[in-house]
Write a protein that holds these residues in place. Sequence first.
Motif, PDB file in Angstrom:
ATOM      1  N   SER A  66       0.765  -1.018   0.186  1.00  9.30           N
ATOM      2  CA  SER A  66       0.007   0.011  -0.010  1.00  9.30           C
ATOM      3  C   SER A  66       0.835   1.166   0.223  1.00  9.30           C
ATOM      4  O   SER A  66       0.565   2.207  -0.738  1.00  9.30           O
ATOM      5  CB  SER A  66      -0.907   0.027   1.255  1.00  9.30           C
ATOM      6  N   ASN A  76       0.720   4.179  -2.945  1.00  4.53           N
ATOM      7  CA  ASN A  76       0.549   5.547  -2.613  1.00  4.53           C
ATOM      8  C   ASN A  76       1.529   6.427  -2.928  1.00  4.53           C
ATOM      9  O   ASN A  76       1.128   7.371  -3.252  1.00  4.53           O
ATOM     10  CB  ASN A  76       0.123   5.476  -0.995  1.00  4.53           C
ATOM     11  N   SER A  95      -3.317  11.287  -1.016  1.00  5.33           N
ATOM     12  CA  SER A  95      -2.298  10.037  -1.054  1.00  5.33           C
ATOM     13  C   SER A  95      -1.381  10.056  -0.434  1.00  5.33           C
ATOM     14  O   SER A  95      -0.626   9.144   0.273  1.00  5.33           O
ATOM     15  CB  SER A  95      -2.016   9.898  -2.785  1.00  5.33           C
ATOM     16  N   LYS A 127      -6.601   1.799  -7.618  1.00  6.80           N
ATOM     17  CA  LYS A 127      -6.786   1.774  -6.430  1.00  6.80           C
ATOM     18  C   LYS A 127      -8.051   1.031  -6.046  1.00  6.80           C
ATOM     19  O   LYS A 127      -8.129   0.249  -4.921  1.00  6.80           O
ATOM     20  CB  LYS A 127      -7.618   3.084  -6.002  1.00  6.80           C
ATOM     21  N   SER A 136      -6.209  -2.518  -5.384  1.00  5.96           N
ATOM     22  CA  SER A 136      -5.554  -2.275  -4.235  1.00  5.96           C
ATOM     23  C   SER A 136      -6.621  -2.657  -3.188  1.00  5.96           C
ATOM     24  O   SER A 136      -6.325  -3.325  -2.192  1.00  5.96           O
ATOM     25  CB  SER A 136      -4.794  -1.080  -4.125  1.00  5.96           C
ATOM     26  N   HIS A 151      -8.000   2.819   0.535  1.00 16.48           N
ATOM     27  CA  HIS A 151      -7.844   2.710  -1.018  1.00 16.48           C
ATOM     28  C   HIS A 151      -9.541   2.984  -1.550  1.00 16.48           C
ATOM     29  O   HIS A 151      -9.282   3.856  -2.699  1.00 16.48           O
ATOM     30  CB  HIS A 151      -7.332   1.268  -1.420  1.00 16.48           C
TER      31      HIS A 151
END
Length: 288
Positions: A14, A18, A44, A125, A128, A151
Amino acid sequence: MSSPNLAIRTVIFSMLGNAALAVIKFLGGIFGNSYALIADGIESTVDIFSSFLVLLGLRYAARPADENHPYGHGKAEPLITFAVVVFLVLSAFTIAWQSIQNIQTPHALPESWTLWVLAGIILWKEISFQVVLRRSKKLGSSSLKAEAWHHRSDAITSVAAFIGISIALFGGEGFEVADDYAALLACGFILYNCYGIFRPALSEVMDENNHEDLVEEIRQVALSVPGVSDTEKCFIRKAGMKYHVDLHAHVDGKLTVRQGHDIAHELKDTLRREIPQLGHVLIHIEPA
């Protein structure tokens, strides 16, 4: 791979995602005249710091039980989840404030190519979100669930920006602020998701006994142990990725203390073997 290691690798995944997206969003927003993309980039950036908090929390929660923490350190997870919710709320208000400022400031129309950038961001996203949410369910981790919804909230913000930029480009002059209003609308969705993340973590801290499916599984496994004729009270407390259980089991009242003790140990060992997510298991023997 052990549960803590899988959780930690998920958070690192993650964080890297990001970081890359924050750079893409800022560059796209600056060169594409999109304040919604810049606001998205702010979120983000905040996500990177919140992911770092989750990483620290998971490492601490994975520590084994010790003299001062006989039930382990799993309660650190919901506490970290609270911190993540705070970060989400702050990012929502930051985006809202920036959007209001932009609405009051005349600016050029966004570039059409920013839509392609946003489409790629939304796709990544959502992927994720699905990956992290699936692992959070597998591991029973509240902080990973919060990370997953981070996310999803980012994807919602990007969808709002996509719609806003589309309206601005379609409407032309006079519709420049559409992406700013879209970013403002996305803040409401983010705040709504905050409650969805906060409530289960609060339940974990308050030791709410709301694990009906697990209780039923424990009772079924218990009845498979020789000597156990029935079960009575079953209380469950969640701490991190482990569930601590207090169970009352019925055995023949004519058995000796030693025999009852042996059945209790067999029951405990069977439960922890058949249900790996169980942590501390306390068995109380009742005469049938």
